[in-house]
Design a protein around this motif. Sequence first.
Motif, PDB file in Angstrom:
ATOM      1  N   THR A 207       6.795  13.237  22.948  1.00 34.05           N
ATOM      2  CA  THR A 207       6.506  14.275  21.958  1.00 34.05           C
ATOM      3  C   THR A 207       7.676  14.464  21.003  1.00 34.05           C
ATOM      4  OG1 THR A 207       5.043  15.434  23.497  1.00 34.05           O
ATOM      5  CG2 THR A 207       5.903  16.700  21.647  1.00 34.05           C
ATOM      6  N   LEU A 208       8.902  14.502  21.551  1.00 29.87           N
ATOM      7  CA  LEU A 208      10.086  14.660  20.705  1.00 29.87           C
ATOM      8  C   LEU A 208      10.256  13.482  19.759  1.00 29.87           C
ATOM      9  CD1 LEU A 208      12.688  16.099  23.270  1.00 29.87           C
ATOM     10  CD2 LEU A 208      11.644  17.301  21.334  1.00 29.87           C
ATOM     11  N   LEU A 209       9.986  12.281  20.268  1.00 28.18           N
ATOM     12  CA  LEU A 209      10.092  11.097  19.427  1.00 28.18           C
ATOM     13  C   LEU A 209       9.058  11.145  18.314  1.00 28.18           C
ATOM     14  CD1 LEU A 209      11.414   8.365  18.916  1.00 28.18           C
ATOM     15  CD2 LEU A 209       9.758   7.347  20.492  1.00 28.18           C
ATOM     16  N   GLY A 210       7.848  11.581  18.651  1.00 30.92           N
ATOM     17  CA  GLY A 210       6.800  11.689  17.635  1.00 30.92           C
ATOM     18  C   GLY A 210       7.198  12.656  16.529  1.00 30.92           C
ATOM     19  N   ARG A 211       7.862  13.756  16.901  1.00 31.66           N
ATOM     20  CA  ARG A 211       8.287  14.730  15.892  1.00 31.66           C
ATOM     21  C   ARG A 211       9.329  14.145  14.958  1.00 31.66           C
ATOM     22  NH1 ARG A 211       8.863  19.918  20.030  1.00 31.66           N
ATOM     23  NH2 ARG A 211       6.607  20.327  20.222  1.00 31.66           N
ATOM     24  N   SER A 212      10.150  13.224  15.461  1.00 30.20           N
ATOM     25  CA  SER A 212      11.176  12.624  14.612  1.00 30.20           C
ATOM     26  C   SER A 212      10.562  11.705  13.558  1.00 30.20           C
ATOM     27  CB  SER A 212      12.183  11.837  15.464  1.00 30.20           C
ATOM     28  OG  SER A 212      11.577  10.697  16.054  1.00 30.20           O
ATOM     29  N   MET A 213       9.314  11.288  13.766  1.00 31.28           N
ATOM     30  CA  MET A 213       8.635  10.429  12.798  1.00 31.28           C
ATOM     31  C   MET A 213       7.899  11.235  11.727  1.00 31.28           C
ATOM     32  SD  MET A 213       7.005   7.708  15.488  1.00 31.28           S
ATOM     33  CE  MET A 213       8.035   6.736  16.594  1.00 31.28           C
ATOM     34  N   VAL A 214       7.866  12.546  11.899  1.00 32.23           N
ATOM     35  CA  VAL A 214       7.161  13.413  10.962  1.00 32.23           C
ATOM     36  C   VAL A 214       8.048  13.712   9.761  1.00 32.23           C
ATOM     37  CG1 VAL A 214       6.222  15.737  10.654  1.00 32.23           C
ATOM     38  CG2 VAL A 214       5.688  14.450  12.721  1.00 32.23           C
ATOM     39  N   ARG A 215       7.432  13.754   8.586  1.00 31.88           N
ATOM     40  CA  ARG A 215       8.143  14.061   7.354  1.00 31.88           C
ATOM     41  C   ARG A 215       7.665  15.394   6.805  1.00 31.88           C
ATOM     42  NH1 ARG A 215       8.219   9.018   3.334  1.00 31.88           N
ATOM     43  NH2 ARG A 215       9.761  10.414   2.402  1.00 31.88           N
ATOM     44  N   THR A 216       8.467  15.988   5.961  1.00 33.73           N
ATOM     45  CA  THR A 216       8.064  17.208   5.266  1.00 33.73           C
ATOM     46  C   THR A 216       8.058  16.936   3.765  1.00 33.73           C
ATOM     47  OG1 THR A 216      10.359  17.995   5.199  1.00 33.73           O
ATOM     48  CG2 THR A 216       8.987  18.737   7.038  1.00 33.73           C
ATOM     49  N   GLY A 217       7.173  17.593   3.063  1.00 33.80           N
ATOM     50  CA  GLY A 217       7.025  17.380   1.628  1.00 33.80           C
ATOM     51  C   GLY A 217       5.562  17.328   1.264  1.00 33.80           C
ATOM     52  N   ASN A 218       5.270  16.870   0.083  1.00 36.27           N
ATOM     53  CA  ASN A 218       3.881  16.755  -0.363  1.00 36.27           C
ATOM     54  C   ASN A 218       3.443  15.296  -0.300  1.00 36.27           C
ATOM     55  OD1 ASN A 218       3.506  19.520  -1.061  1.00 36.27           O
ATOM     56  ND2 ASN A 218       4.791  19.193  -2.862  1.00 36.27           N
ATOM     57  N   CYS A 219       2.455  15.029   0.527  1.00 32.63           N
ATOM     58  CA  CYS A 219       1.999  13.646   0.694  1.00 32.63           C
ATOM     59  C   CYS A 219       0.770  13.377  -0.167  1.00 32.63           C
ATOM     60  CB  CYS A 219       1.687  13.355   2.162  1.00 32.63           C
ATOM     61  SG  CYS A 219       0.309  14.310   2.831  1.00 32.63           S
ATOM     62  N   ILE A 220       0.532  12.113  -0.409  1.00 29.64           N
ATOM     63  CA  ILE A 220      -0.612  11.666  -1.192  1.00 29.64           C
ATOM     64  C   ILE A 220      -1.320  10.551  -0.426  1.00 29.64           C
ATOM     65  CG2 ILE A 220      -1.372  10.551  -3.330  1.00 29.64           C
ATOM     66  CD1 ILE A 220      -0.394  13.326  -3.832  1.00 29.64           C
ATOM     67  N   THR A 221      -2.643  10.603  -0.367  1.00 29.00           N
ATOM     68  CA  THR A 221      -3.453   9.531   0.205  1.00 29.00           C
ATOM     69  C   THR A 221      -4.226   8.852  -0.915  1.00 29.00           C
ATOM     70  OG1 THR A 221      -3.735  10.700   2.320  1.00 29.00           O
ATOM     71  CG2 THR A 221      -5.289   8.920   1.828  1.00 29.00           C
ATOM     72  N   ARG A 222      -4.099   7.524  -0.992  1.00 30.82           N
ATOM     73  CA  ARG A 222      -4.851   6.752  -1.983  1.00 30.82           C
ATOM     74  C   ARG A 222      -5.478   5.539  -1.305  1.00 30.82           C
ATOM     75  NH1 ARG A 222      -3.307   8.224  -7.308  1.00 30.82           N
ATOM     76  NH2 ARG A 222      -5.107   7.010  -7.975  1.00 30.82           N
ATOM     77  N   ARG A 223      -6.574   5.059  -1.900  1.00 25.59           N
ATOM     78  CA  ARG A 223      -7.282   3.884  -1.402  1.00 25.59           C
ATOM     79  C   ARG A 223      -6.879   2.661  -2.220  1.00 25.59           C
ATOM     80  NH1 ARG A 223     -11.996   4.611  -3.554  1.00 25.59           N
ATOM     81  NH2 ARG A 223     -12.900   2.822  -2.482  1.00 25.59           N
ATOM     82  N   PHE A 224      -6.582   1.580  -1.504  1.00 27.74           N
ATOM     83  CA  PHE A 224      -6.240   0.321  -2.165  1.00 27.74           C
ATOM     84  C   PHE A 224      -7.153  -0.776  -1.623  1.00 27.74           C
ATOM     85  CE2 PHE A 224      -2.516   2.952  -2.373  1.00 27.74           C
ATOM     86  CZ  PHE A 224      -1.951   2.686  -3.614  1.00 27.74           C
ATOM     87  N   ILE A 225      -7.800  -1.503  -2.510  1.00 31.57           N
ATOM     88  CA  ILE A 225      -8.709  -2.571  -2.109  1.00 31.57           C
ATOM     89  C   ILE A 225      -8.055  -3.924  -2.390  1.00 31.57           C
ATOM     90  CG2 ILE A 225     -11.000  -3.574  -2.356  1.00 31.57           C
ATOM     91  CD1 ILE A 225     -10.972  -0.713  -1.276  1.00 31.57           C
ATOM     92  N   PHE A 226      -7.978  -4.729  -1.349  1.00 28.51           N
ATOM     93  CA  PHE A 226      -7.505  -6.107  -1.463  1.00 28.51           C
ATOM     94  C   PHE A 226      -8.744  -6.995  -1.319  1.00 28.51           C
ATOM     95  CE2 PHE A 226      -4.185  -3.436   0.153  1.00 28.51           C
ATOM     96  CZ  PHE A 226      -3.011  -3.869  -0.460  1.00 28.51           C
ATOM     97  N   ASN A 227      -9.231  -7.541  -2.429  1.00 28.27           N
ATOM     98  CA  ASN A 227     -10.458  -8.323  -2.353  1.00 28.27           C
ATOM     99  C   ASN A 227     -10.193  -9.693  -1.720  1.00 28.27           C
ATOM    100  OD1 ASN A 227      -9.381  -9.951  -4.397  1.00 28.27           O
ATOM    101  ND2 ASN A 227     -10.526  -8.916  -6.020  1.00 28.27           N
ATOM    102  N   ALA A 228     -11.249 -10.430  -1.483  1.00 31.63           N
ATOM    103  CA  ALA A 228     -11.130 -11.707  -0.771  1.00 31.63           C
ATOM    104  C   ALA A 228     -10.168 -12.682  -1.453  1.00 31.63           C
ATOM    105  CB  ALA A 228     -12.512 -12.332  -0.594  1.00 31.63           C
ATOM    106  N   PRO A 229     -10.226 -12.867  -2.789  1.00 26.69           N
ATOM    107  CA  PRO A 229      -9.265 -13.784  -3.429  1.00 26.69           C
ATOM    108  C   PRO A 229      -7.813 -13.332  -3.266  1.00 26.69           C
ATOM    109  CG  PRO A 229     -11.144 -13.406  -4.871  1.00 26.69           C
ATOM    110  CD  PRO A 229     -11.263 -12.431  -3.747  1.00 26.69           C
ATOM    111  N   ALA A 230      -7.572 -12.010  -3.339  1.00 24.77           N
ATOM    112  CA  ALA A 230      -6.211 -11.502  -3.178  1.00 24.77           C
ATOM    113  C   ALA A 230      -5.702 -11.756  -1.766  1.00 24.77           C
ATOM    114  CB  ALA A 230      -6.166 -10.009  -3.502  1.00 24.77           C
ATOM    115  N   VAL A 231      -6.566 -11.516  -0.774  1.00 19.95           N
ATOM    116  CA  VAL A 231      -6.169 -11.764   0.617  1.00 19.95           C
ATOM    117  C   VAL A 231      -5.892 -13.248   0.831  1.00 19.95           C
ATOM    118  CG1 VAL A 231      -6.945 -11.687   3.009  1.00 19.95           C
ATOM    119  CG2 VAL A 231      -7.394  -9.745   1.494  1.00 19.95           C
TER     120      VAL A 231
END
Length: 445
Positions: A207-231
């Motif tokens: 649990t303590l280790l998990g807390r050390s991986m947590v960040r504070t601030g304003n986060c953003i979630t975005r979707r990125f598509i890697f199509n078949a040719p790009a992959v």
Amino acid sequence: MTTKVTVISVENVKPSSPTPHHLRTHKLSFLDQLHPTIFSFVSLCYLKDDSSGQAKAAEALNKLKESLSKALTPFYPLAGRIQDDQLSIDCNDEGLYFSEARVNCNLSDFLREPDLDLLNHFYPCHPAKIQPYAGIHPVMIQVNVFDCSGIVLGFCLSHKILDGISTSAFLKGWAACAQGCFESVSPTFDATSLFPPSDKLPMGSITLLGRSMVRTGNCITRRFIFNAPAVAALKNKAAISSGVRHPSRIEVVSALIWKFAMSVAESIAGSRRPSILSHAVDLRRRMVPPLPEFSIGNLLWIPYTKCSAEEDTELHSLVLKLRETFTGIDADFVKKLQSGEGVEITCENVKEMAELYSKGPVDYYGFTSWSKFGIYDTDFGWGKPNWVGSHKISGPVFMNLIHIMETNEDDGIEAWITLDGTEMAMLLEDQEFLSFASVDPSPLL
């Protein structure tokens, strides 16, 4: 007009047949114990013909409830309640949480430009504010019916019993029941016998280790598509430079995201910092003999890969690192977990990570992949989903998380990336990264 999601009914859907008394208590496995009470979110979007009307939507809703009741007979723990000790599920047939909602727009309009804030309201418990009662439900479902009679199924799934493949198995089983193929649904709940629980896990340290991986601030979630040719281009680039034979889609896309995430973090911090990438690995396919896909539980391990401040961060080097990590999770490793060495391995991993964090700032990136799980094959009788979505992470406390999904295009990858807002803004301006990925495209394209 403001789009609203209005919940009109809530009920518990119970198994069509009672659970036998000897199956009343489902104990969680050693691997289940390692997961905190967190939730996975997945949505399945089904466009339907406008001419079908609300009557057809009501018919579809009844079909969903009736088939769900049948599916819960073999998937009986999902209709139970997680105990306070988080070590078992009381399979009491109280029923699976099931809500119905109305959305005052057409699903096609939503899919043309998905609003991730709105998407979060399609789930029975909002990702940004998990309701206390969600902690006792293994699975919660919300059926969202649109004006056009289109349907979005929103799932809130407890990681105490379900990983990605377990979720896919449940969806396939439910869909099979909806199509009258009840006899083909045969899940197994053998995780506890394969990986017996332990009372010696260092849960406090984890649990303590998990807390050390947590960040504070304003986060953003975005979707990125890697199509078949790009992959394909990424795989070719990595194979030529690293010598890794047949790099996988997951290896090259994960390495690319890690590479550029480290780059923007360095630009902001002014110097390179050590970086850690964790990536969930399915154990079913690595056991001898392999377990069937309908094996339910958290049958996965989450190894981590380190990159020091001095090491090369070119794509081929990171792909090679990931390949070494993944190949280390083999049949022999799984045998060690089963033989009782899992606690020792866990303690050693926690110790190594704690020592690394004690030396100064470390950038952590958590990856999970739901690719090639067959979720796009979930057909309740009105076709396969047009889009399978995840969720938006929001709030002042977050982690750098990357959820990799499959797409309805063969060999494509959809990555839901959550980063600090400043870092995300820089990623969105990086033309080299964007030469492989498109940002927030419509699932209808």
